[in-house]
Design a protein around this motif. Sequence first.
Motif, PDB file in Angstrom:
ATOM      1  N   GLN A  35      -6.640   3.786   3.838  1.00 43.63           N
ATOM      2  CA  GLN A  35      -7.588   3.094   4.711  1.00 43.63           C
ATOM      3  C   GLN A  35      -7.173   1.655   4.962  1.00 43.63           C
ATOM      4  O   GLN A  35      -7.079   1.218   6.118  1.00 43.63           O
ATOM      5  CB  GLN A  35      -8.986   3.117   4.091  1.00 43.63           C
ATOM      6  CG  GLN A  35      -9.996   2.296   4.858  1.00 43.63           C
ATOM      7  CD  GLN A  35     -11.247   1.976   4.053  1.00 43.63           C
ATOM      8  OE1 GLN A  35     -11.575   2.667   3.096  1.00 43.63           O
ATOM      9  NE2 GLN A  35     -11.945   0.935   4.440  1.00 43.63           N
ATOM     10  N   ILE A  36      -6.902   0.914   3.914  1.00 45.25           N
ATOM     11  CA  ILE A  36      -6.608  -0.505   4.113  1.00 45.25           C
ATOM     12  C   ILE A  36      -5.200  -0.720   4.667  1.00 45.25           C
ATOM     13  O   ILE A  36      -4.954  -1.714   5.345  1.00 45.25           O
ATOM     14  CB  ILE A  36      -6.882  -1.351   2.854  1.00 45.25           C
ATOM     15  CG1 ILE A  36      -6.050  -0.897   1.667  1.00 45.25           C
ATOM     16  CG2 ILE A  36      -8.380  -1.328   2.528  1.00 45.25           C
ATOM     17  CD1 ILE A  36      -6.263  -1.721   0.399  1.00 45.25           C
ATOM     18  N   TYR A  60     -17.117   9.524   4.980  1.00 42.26           N
ATOM     19  CA  TYR A  60     -16.382   9.576   3.720  1.00 42.26           C
ATOM     20  C   TYR A  60     -16.562  10.866   2.946  1.00 42.26           C
ATOM     21  O   TYR A  60     -15.672  11.282   2.219  1.00 42.26           O
ATOM     22  CB  TYR A  60     -16.763   8.381   2.834  1.00 42.26           C
ATOM     23  CG  TYR A  60     -18.237   8.108   2.842  1.00 42.26           C
ATOM     24  CD1 TYR A  60     -19.106   8.792   2.017  1.00 42.26           C
ATOM     25  CD2 TYR A  60     -18.765   7.165   3.735  1.00 42.26           C
ATOM     26  CE1 TYR A  60     -20.469   8.552   2.058  1.00 42.26           C
ATOM     27  CE2 TYR A  60     -20.125   6.926   3.787  1.00 42.26           C
ATOM     28  CZ  TYR A  60     -20.978   7.628   2.933  1.00 42.26           C
ATOM     29  OH  TYR A  60     -22.324   7.395   2.987  1.00 42.26           O
ATOM     30  N   VAL A  81     -14.217   5.648   6.508  1.00 39.84           N
ATOM     31  CA  VAL A  81     -15.265   4.622   6.442  1.00 39.84           C
ATOM     32  C   VAL A  81     -16.651   5.191   6.753  1.00 39.84           C
ATOM     33  O   VAL A  81     -17.621   4.879   6.066  1.00 39.84           O
ATOM     34  CB  VAL A  81     -14.930   3.450   7.397  1.00 39.84           C
ATOM     35  CG1 VAL A  81     -16.094   2.486   7.522  1.00 39.84           C
ATOM     36  CG2 VAL A  81     -13.682   2.730   6.914  1.00 39.84           C
ATOM     37  N   GLN A 134       0.837  -1.207   0.000  1.00 40.10           N
ATOM     38  CA  GLN A 134       0.000   0.000   0.000  1.00 40.10           C
ATOM     39  C   GLN A 134       0.870   1.255   0.000  1.00 40.10           C
ATOM     40  O   GLN A 134       0.602   2.213  -0.717  1.00 40.10           O
ATOM     41  CB  GLN A 134      -0.958   0.010   1.197  1.00 40.10           C
ATOM     42  CG  GLN A 134      -1.933  -1.154   1.235  1.00 40.10           C
ATOM     43  CD  GLN A 134      -2.536  -1.479  -0.111  1.00 40.10           C
ATOM     44  OE1 GLN A 134      -3.208  -0.643  -0.722  1.00 40.10           O
ATOM     45  NE2 GLN A 134      -2.300  -2.690  -0.597  1.00 40.10           N
ATOM     46  N   ALA A 142      -9.597   8.753  -4.866  1.00 31.24           N
ATOM     47  CA  ALA A 142     -10.279   7.534  -4.414  1.00 31.24           C
ATOM     48  C   ALA A 142      -9.280   6.411  -4.158  1.00 31.24           C
ATOM     49  O   ALA A 142      -9.350   5.725  -3.134  1.00 31.24           O
ATOM     50  CB  ALA A 142     -11.318   7.100  -5.450  1.00 31.24           C
ATOM     51  N   ARG A 201      -8.941   6.533   9.534  1.00 35.77           N
ATOM     52  CA  ARG A 201      -9.624   5.366   8.951  1.00 35.77           C
ATOM     53  C   ARG A 201     -11.116   5.406   9.246  1.00 35.77           C
ATOM     54  O   ARG A 201     -11.941   5.163   8.382  1.00 35.77           O
ATOM     55  CB  ARG A 201      -8.988   4.095   9.511  1.00 35.77           C
ATOM     56  CG  ARG A 201      -9.675   2.816   9.043  1.00 35.77           C
ATOM     57  CD  ARG A 201     -10.542   2.267  10.166  1.00 35.77           C
ATOM     58  NE  ARG A 201     -11.276   1.122   9.711  1.00 35.77           N
ATOM     59  CZ  ARG A 201     -12.556   0.915  10.004  1.00 35.77           C
ATOM     60  NH1 ARG A 201     -13.240   1.771  10.736  1.00 35.77           N
ATOM     61  NH2 ARG A 201     -13.181  -0.149   9.570  1.00 35.77           N
ATOM     62  N   THR A 223      -7.038   7.310  -1.065  1.00 34.80           N
ATOM     63  CA  THR A 223      -7.797   7.216   0.184  1.00 34.80           C
ATOM     64  C   THR A 223      -8.011   5.755   0.565  1.00 34.80           C
ATOM     65  O   THR A 223      -7.834   5.379   1.731  1.00 34.80           O
ATOM     66  CB  THR A 223      -9.147   7.952   0.058  1.00 34.80           C
ATOM     67  OG1 THR A 223      -8.899   9.316  -0.284  1.00 34.80           O
ATOM     68  CG2 THR A 223      -9.948   7.888   1.342  1.00 34.80           C
ATOM     69  N   ARG A 224      -8.347   4.948  -0.400  1.00 32.62           N
ATOM     70  CA  ARG A 224      -8.558   3.521  -0.129  1.00 32.62           C
ATOM     71  C   ARG A 224      -7.262   2.841   0.313  1.00 32.62           C
ATOM     72  O   ARG A 224      -7.258   2.045   1.254  1.00 32.62           O
ATOM     73  CB  ARG A 224      -9.133   2.835  -1.368  1.00 32.62           C
ATOM     74  CG  ARG A 224      -9.320   1.343  -1.228  1.00 32.62           C
ATOM     75  CD  ARG A 224     -10.427   0.967  -0.299  1.00 32.62           C
ATOM     76  NE  ARG A 224     -10.591  -0.493  -0.345  1.00 32.62           N
ATOM     77  CZ  ARG A 224     -11.026  -1.215   0.646  1.00 32.62           C
ATOM     78  NH1 ARG A 224     -11.402  -0.639   1.764  1.00 32.62           N
ATOM     79  NH2 ARG A 224     -11.140  -2.511   0.528  1.00 32.62           N
TER      80      ARG A 224
END
Length: 151
Positions: free
Chosen positions: A48-49, A108, A105, A18, A41, A101, A44-45
């Motif tokens: 997050q992960i 958003y 989630v 990541q 997008a 995070r 951000t993802r």
Amino acid sequence: MSVDRARVRQKIGFIRDQVRGLQRFRCMELAEFASGELYEAAATRMLQIGVEAILDVCSHVAAREGWGVARSYQDLIEICAKNRLYPPGMAETLKGMARFRNRVVHLYDDVDPAEVLNIIKTRLDDFAAFISAILERYFPQDPEDQAGSPS
């Protein structure tokens, strides 16, 4: 029960992936980053992960080491700090990551592209610091793991 080193190793690899993906956004200016909705997008993802993988490592270690059950991410981070999973100052950084995070989630539509890009430009080393702490504790004699820092 002991810590599943293969599982921890897999999560560390995932975090590194990541961070490598996020590094491609570091050289972008805000106008370029915000102009392509897929940039924001994707970044951000990945943030997050990446954070979720950190929290997964903490949760796994806390459970396997018998440190207790956390009721929240903040609680989990405190439990791990109390048991010296990472250096003392890292707990506040990890709490900030967990808050980010949660915003991604649950809130958003309240995440600003400038904030995401700023995190990428200034905070990716936080992932490396976490990885280093885990490697030092659970893989101290494995030079292959010590190499390949995500940043």
